[in-house]
Design a protein around this motif. Structure first.
Motif, short mmCIF file in Angstrom:
data_model
loop_
_atom_site.label_atom_id
_atom_site.label_comp_id
_atom_site.label_asym_id
_atom_site.label_seq_id
_atom_site.Cartn_x
_atom_site.Cartn_y
_atom_site.Cartn_z
N UNK A 58 -2.17 16.05 -72.31
CA UNK A 58 -3.22 15.09 -71.97
C UNK A 58 -4.59 15.76 -71.90
N UNK A 59 -4.62 17.07 -71.67
CA UNK A 59 -5.88 17.83 -71.66
C UNK A 59 -6.26 18.33 -73.05
N UNK A 60 -5.42 18.04 -74.04
CA UNK A 60 -5.67 18.52 -75.40
C UNK A 60 -5.31 19.97 -75.61
N UNK A 61 -4.49 20.53 -74.72
CA UNK A 61 -4.18 21.97 -74.77
C UNK A 61 -2.69 22.25 -74.93
N UNK A 62 -1.88 21.21 -75.10
CA UNK A 62 -0.43 21.41 -75.13
C UNK A 62 0.03 22.35 -76.22
N UNK A 63 -0.42 22.13 -77.44
CA UNK A 63 0.04 22.96 -78.57
C UNK A 63 -0.41 24.40 -78.39
N UNK A 64 -1.65 24.58 -77.95
CA UNK A 64 -2.16 25.95 -77.78
C UNK A 64 -1.36 26.72 -76.74
N UNK A 65 -1.05 26.09 -75.63
CA UNK A 65 -0.29 26.79 -74.58
C UNK A 65 1.12 27.08 -75.04
N UNK A 66 1.74 26.17 -75.75
CA UNK A 66 3.09 26.42 -76.25
C UNK A 66 3.12 27.59 -77.22
N UNK A 67 2.05 27.77 -77.99
CA UNK A 67 1.97 28.92 -78.90
C UNK A 67 1.92 30.23 -78.13
N UNK A 68 1.35 30.21 -76.94
CA UNK A 68 1.21 31.42 -76.14
C UNK A 68 2.47 31.78 -75.36
N UNK A 69 3.39 30.81 -75.22
CA UNK A 69 4.55 31.00 -74.36
C UNK A 69 5.81 31.31 -75.12
N UNK A 70 6.87 31.46 -74.35
CA UNK A 70 8.21 31.71 -74.90
C UNK A 70 9.14 30.62 -74.41
N UNK A 71 9.94 30.10 -75.32
CA UNK A 71 10.95 29.11 -74.98
C UNK A 71 12.29 29.82 -74.91
N UNK A 72 12.87 29.84 -73.71
CA UNK A 72 14.13 30.55 -73.54
C UNK A 72 15.31 29.64 -73.86
N UNK A 73 16.35 30.21 -74.47
CA UNK A 73 17.48 29.39 -74.89
C UNK A 73 18.22 28.78 -73.71
N UNK A 74 18.30 29.51 -72.62
CA UNK A 74 19.04 28.99 -71.47
C UNK A 74 18.88 29.88 -70.27
N UNK A 75 19.47 29.46 -69.18
CA UNK A 75 19.39 30.22 -67.94
C UNK A 75 20.42 29.70 -66.97
N UNK A 76 20.14 29.88 -65.70
CA UNK A 76 21.07 29.40 -64.69
C UNK A 76 21.08 30.30 -63.48
N UNK A 77 22.17 30.23 -62.73
CA UNK A 77 22.32 30.97 -61.48
C UNK A 77 23.55 31.86 -61.57
N UNK A 78 23.41 33.12 -61.18
CA UNK A 78 24.52 34.07 -61.09
C UNK A 78 24.62 34.56 -59.65
N UNK A 79 25.74 35.18 -59.31
CA UNK A 79 25.80 35.89 -58.04
C UNK A 79 25.32 37.32 -58.27
#
Length: 381
Positions: A58-79
């Motif tokens: 909505x700020x016109x910055x979504x694509x730019x920020x996604x280019x700067x970040x990393x999308x992780x395949x998955x995660x969760x909780x371990x002991x």
């Protein structure tokens, strides 16, 4: 002829810069006062959930920020031994909510917001010392003069000056009972297969991938406020977590010793309102929360978009600010409570309670976990 509307924003962090961008996109003239000498962020990693990515879009910055970040395949909780208690799939998050979970460096997000604003709107090394209304305007006094505007937005964080001036009876921030460490590794020779939050007894250690084969790590421990590791924070982390399951020891080895940040965790008791006259509070100044849901910055970005929208659509300033308070206060205070509850459970140290917690996590379907997050992640501007 329509008179240009003006806003003074106190605080140049993520929330303050975001609302400056949002208001400028709607034709407002803004000035951002930041007490530091430059607009930057020394923090570590930051999780941007689907609701935050929609706000950035909505700020016109979504694509730019996604280019700067990393999308992780998955995660969760371990002991602490590394056994999975619960797993999440980022593809399922994107399928359900239309956006993935993206991890960025806080400094990269701040820089992106700064670059979206003309330099003349930014006032570094400017400390606001007073706020008062004068007729149909509001005046922000600072250490080099004063600024007059239609609205003042207090986005100056947990220890907000704007809040202390306008809400003198507000209860102070409350210590959550645990401290946190944040750090980023040097580039690793091989990327992580997935991120995780490892739960121990009174301690937690989490990690998630970042761009450039780096990993953002965070840890918590139940300790009195104000303490510090006697041999330094890196040594304290090695003592507490050095024998936990891999990859935690390897990740600690890859963290520069001087780069460990330690902060006691606080949240803010609920305020009776986020608006007082022509002053509105936003982000941590209004609803500081623990980091357990990864929603602090996300909610500040939502605040920015909603405040600008309400002010733009309302017939007058008072109605716009009332709209903002109505739309944001209940939602954000609910997120504060949910995050506090999750953090309290994650910090349980009594063995029977911790064992019951881990069993409950193991028995809860991931679909149920995502369903419970729908009210938060499903937000749309």
């Amino acid at each position: 002829m329509t008179t240009e509307r003006t806003a003074v924003i106190v605080g140049g962090g993520i929330g303050g810069l975001a609302v400056a961008v949002a208001l400028r996109r709607r034709g407002w003239r803004v000035e951002v006062c930041e007490r530091a000498t430059e607009f930057t962020e020394i923090g570590a990693g930051l999780s941007l959930w689907p609701n935050a990515l929609r706000a950035l879009a909505a700020l016109g910055l979504g694509d730019r920020v996604r280019e700067l970040g990393a999308v992780e395949a998955g995660g969760g909780v371990r002991d602490r031994a590394g056994r999975w208690l619960a797993r999440t799939d980022n593809a399922e998050i994107e399928r359900r909510f239309g956006m993935p979970l993206v991890v960025v460096h806080r400094a990269d997000l701040v820089r992106t917001l700064v670059e979206a604003l003309p330099g003349k709107t930014l006032r570094p090394a400017t400390t606001v010392t007073g706020i008062h209304e004068d007729g149909d305007t509001v005046v922000a006094e600072h250490d080099r003069g004063s600024l007059r505007a239609d609205v003042v937005v207090g986005a100056d964080g947990l220890r907000s000056t704007a809040r202390s001036l306008g809400w003198p009876g507000a209860r102070p921030p409350r210590y959550a009972g645990y401290t946190a460490w944040r750090m980023i590794t040097e580039p690793l020779p091989a990327p992580l297969a997935s991120g995780a939050a490892n739960w121990g007894r009174g301690e937690r250690f989490g990690y998630t991938s970042m761009p450039g084969d780096r990993v953002y790590c965070f840890a918590t421990a139940t300790v009195p406020a104000g303490g510090a590791g006697p041999d330094g924070e890196w040594a304290e982390l090695r003592r507490r977590f050095g024998k936990w399951a891999e990859p935690i020891p390897t990740l600690l080895d890859a963290v520069p010793e001087a780069d460990v940040l330690r902060h006691d965790i606080y949240d803010l008791p609920p305020l009776p309102g986020y608006v007082g006259g022509r002053v509105a509070l936003l982000g941590d100044a209004a609803h500081a929360m623990t980091p357990n849901l990864g929603q602090g910055a996300c909610q500040a970005l939502e605040d920015a978009v909603v405040l600008a929208s309400c002010l733009d659509r309302a017939p007058d300033i008072a109605s716009g600010l009332a709209c903002y308070d109505r739309r944001r206060r209940s939602r954000t205070q609910d997120v504060v409570r949910r995050s506090a509850r999750l953090g309290a459970v994650g910090q349980w140290s009594w063995p029977p309670a911790a064992g019951a917690r881990d069993l409950a996590a193991r028995l809860t379907p991931s679909s149920a976990t995502l369903r419970s997050m729908t009210p938060i992640l499903g937000w749309k501007p």
